[in-house]
Design an enzyme around this catalytic site. Structure first.
Site, PDB file in Angstrom:
ATOM      1  N   HIS A 106     -68.979  10.703   7.182  1.00 41.89           N
ATOM      2  CA  HIS A 106     -68.333  10.685   5.866  1.00 41.89           C
ATOM      3  C   HIS A 106     -66.809  10.669   5.981  1.00 41.89           C
ATOM      4  O   HIS A 106     -66.167  11.727   5.947  1.00 41.89           O
ATOM      5  CB  HIS A 106     -68.753  11.916   5.065  1.00 41.89           C
ATOM      6  CG  HIS A 106     -70.141  11.871   4.550  1.00 41.89           C
ATOM      7  ND1 HIS A 106     -70.465  11.409   3.294  1.00 41.89           N
ATOM      8  CD2 HIS A 106     -71.321  12.220   5.129  1.00 41.89           C
ATOM      9  CE1 HIS A 106     -71.773  11.483   3.106  1.00 41.89           C
ATOM     10  NE2 HIS A 106     -72.307  11.977   4.212  1.00 41.89           N
ATOM     11  N   GLU A 121     -64.806   9.804   3.677  1.00 42.50           N
ATOM     12  CA  GLU A 121     -64.267  10.258   2.388  1.00 42.50           C
ATOM     13  C   GLU A 121     -64.226  11.779   2.290  1.00 42.50           C
ATOM     14  O   GLU A 121     -63.626  12.326   1.362  1.00 42.50           O
ATOM     15  CB  GLU A 121     -65.087   9.665   1.230  1.00 42.50           C
ATOM     16  CG  GLU A 121     -66.360  10.390   0.863  1.00 42.50           C
ATOM     17  CD  GLU A 121     -67.514  10.221   1.837  1.00 42.50           C
ATOM     18  OE1 GLU A 121     -68.637  10.647   1.507  1.00 42.50           O
ATOM     19  OE2 GLU A 121     -67.311   9.668   2.938  1.00 42.50           O
ATOM     20  N   CYS A 181     -73.292   6.862   4.639  1.00 35.53           N
ATOM     21  CA  CYS A 181     -74.463   7.729   4.710  1.00 35.53           C
ATOM     22  C   CYS A 181     -75.636   7.107   3.958  1.00 35.53           C
ATOM     23  O   CYS A 181     -76.199   6.113   4.406  1.00 35.53           O
ATOM     24  CB  CYS A 181     -74.116   9.125   4.210  1.00 35.53           C
ATOM     25  SG  CYS A 181     -75.309  10.384   4.728  1.00 35.53           S
TER      26      CYS A 181
END
Length: 349
Positions: free
Chosen positions: A291, A293, A164
């Site tokens: 994302h 994660e 990002c």
């Protein structure tokens, strides 16, 4: 304050000082030197009180993978990044960017350099612009920039990942896609075609021709996006053609059938080539807008309960964790390959 007095503003170029409301963030010894802690909490919500020094990266086993995760200046996804690496079997270390810029931490003590998501410098001049310029132009006492060190880091065969805002920084630095090899910006990321911030789940397809170890063996994944400036713009037909020919457009937004699409909201930002991520020509530098994660566990997904009822044997790992497992296993494999000849020599002697 008198009218002629100047307000005392914080100097963003000095290392951050200890905060009473944030114990353990930094420790100052009797000589007034800053001693860094280990990575901030990835469990129990407590920071490590173990000091972090230049030599600390070499105290682990020979095959341990060390991931350096930068934070500060509005970055806010460092904890999820660290959790991902910990679950993947690596040793994550979170440090404030100033600690690297001031030479208290060397990126060369680590295997993977990571730029997390967030809003560095408030996106005031555009996402990633200020941070990229800081890395490109700010020189240390030796006259080197952090970009100089990153270029050497990559030349040494190590890896860089940006998610990002981190992806935006790598693009603005020219590290992605870096067709020329001169780290000159060749593409950009700008405001979503929708004209608004997008926070939704998307499906991604991996380019089967990609040479990046981050994506090895992955065909598709589902992960969330949360960005306002994720639209990749590729200027010039020649640049676009080279990116396609060299499979640097490693991730594409897809519809429910798994076909790359430019249709909103499956493609949340209107990116050229429906591109959600890029690698450089070596495959060592990898960045993406979504994302991974944020999807480390099945239970991160809003539809997990129905999916688990339909398939009780469904893995409890999230799709995003596979990226981190891939790169950790790849570095471990490199270590084992490099260690084998030496071990054989020791055995024969």
């Amino acid at each position: 304050m008198n009218d002629n007095e100047q307000p005392k503003l914080p100097d963003l170029n000095t290392p951050p000082r200890p905060q009473h409301d944030d114990p353990g963030h930094e420790i100052v010894n009797r000589e007034g030197q800053i001693v860094l802690p280990g990575y901030k909490s990835v469990d129990a919500g407590h920071e490590s009180t173990e000091p972090l020094s230049h030599s600390s990266a070499g105290t682990s086993s020979a095959l341990s993978v060390k991931a350096l995760i930068l934070t500060g200046f509005g970055i806010n996804c460092e904890e999820e990044f660290a959790a991902a690496y910990k679950l993947a079997g690596a040793e994550p270390t979170i440090v404030h960017l100033n600690q690297v810029l001031h030479g208290h931490v060397s990126i060369h003590d680590y295997d993977i350099l990571n730029f997390p998501g967030g809003f560095s410098f408030g996106d005031d001049l555009g996402s990633g612009v200020v941070l990229a310029n800081k890395l490109r132009y700010r020189k240390n006492a030796e006259g080197r920039t952090l970009l100089d060190d990153i270029k050497q880091f990559i030349a040494n065969g190590k890896f860089v990942m940006g998610i990002c805002n981190g992806f935006q920084v790598l693009v603005k630095l020219g590290l992605l896609p870096n067709l020329s090899g001169n780290v000159t910006p060749e593409v950009t990321l700008t405001h979503n075609a929708s004209g608004r911030y997008e926070d939704r789940w998307v499906r991604l397809k991996v380019n089967p021709k990609s040479n990046s170890p981050f994506l090895k063996g992955i065909e598709s994944m589902e992960v969330p996006v949360r960005h306002g400036e994720g639209r990749l713009i590729i200027k010039g037909e020649e640049t676009l053609a080279q990116i396609e020919a060299r499979a640097l457009n490693c991730l594409a937004y897809t519809d429910f059938d798994g076909s790359p699409t430019d249709v909103y909201p499956h493609n949340p930002n209107g990116a050229d080539l429906n591109c959600a991520g890029l690698t450089d020509t070596t495959g060592q530098v990898f960045g993406l807008m979504p994302h991974p994660e944020a999807f480390l566990s099945l239970y991160n997904h809003p539809d997990w309960a129905r999916r688990k009822r339909q398939n009780p044997n469904l893995s409890e790992e999230g799709d995003g964790l596979r990226l981190f497992r891939n790169i950790v296993e790849h570095v471990q494999s490199q270590r084992q390959t490099a260690a084998t000849p030496q071990e054989a020599t020791q055995f024969s002697s």
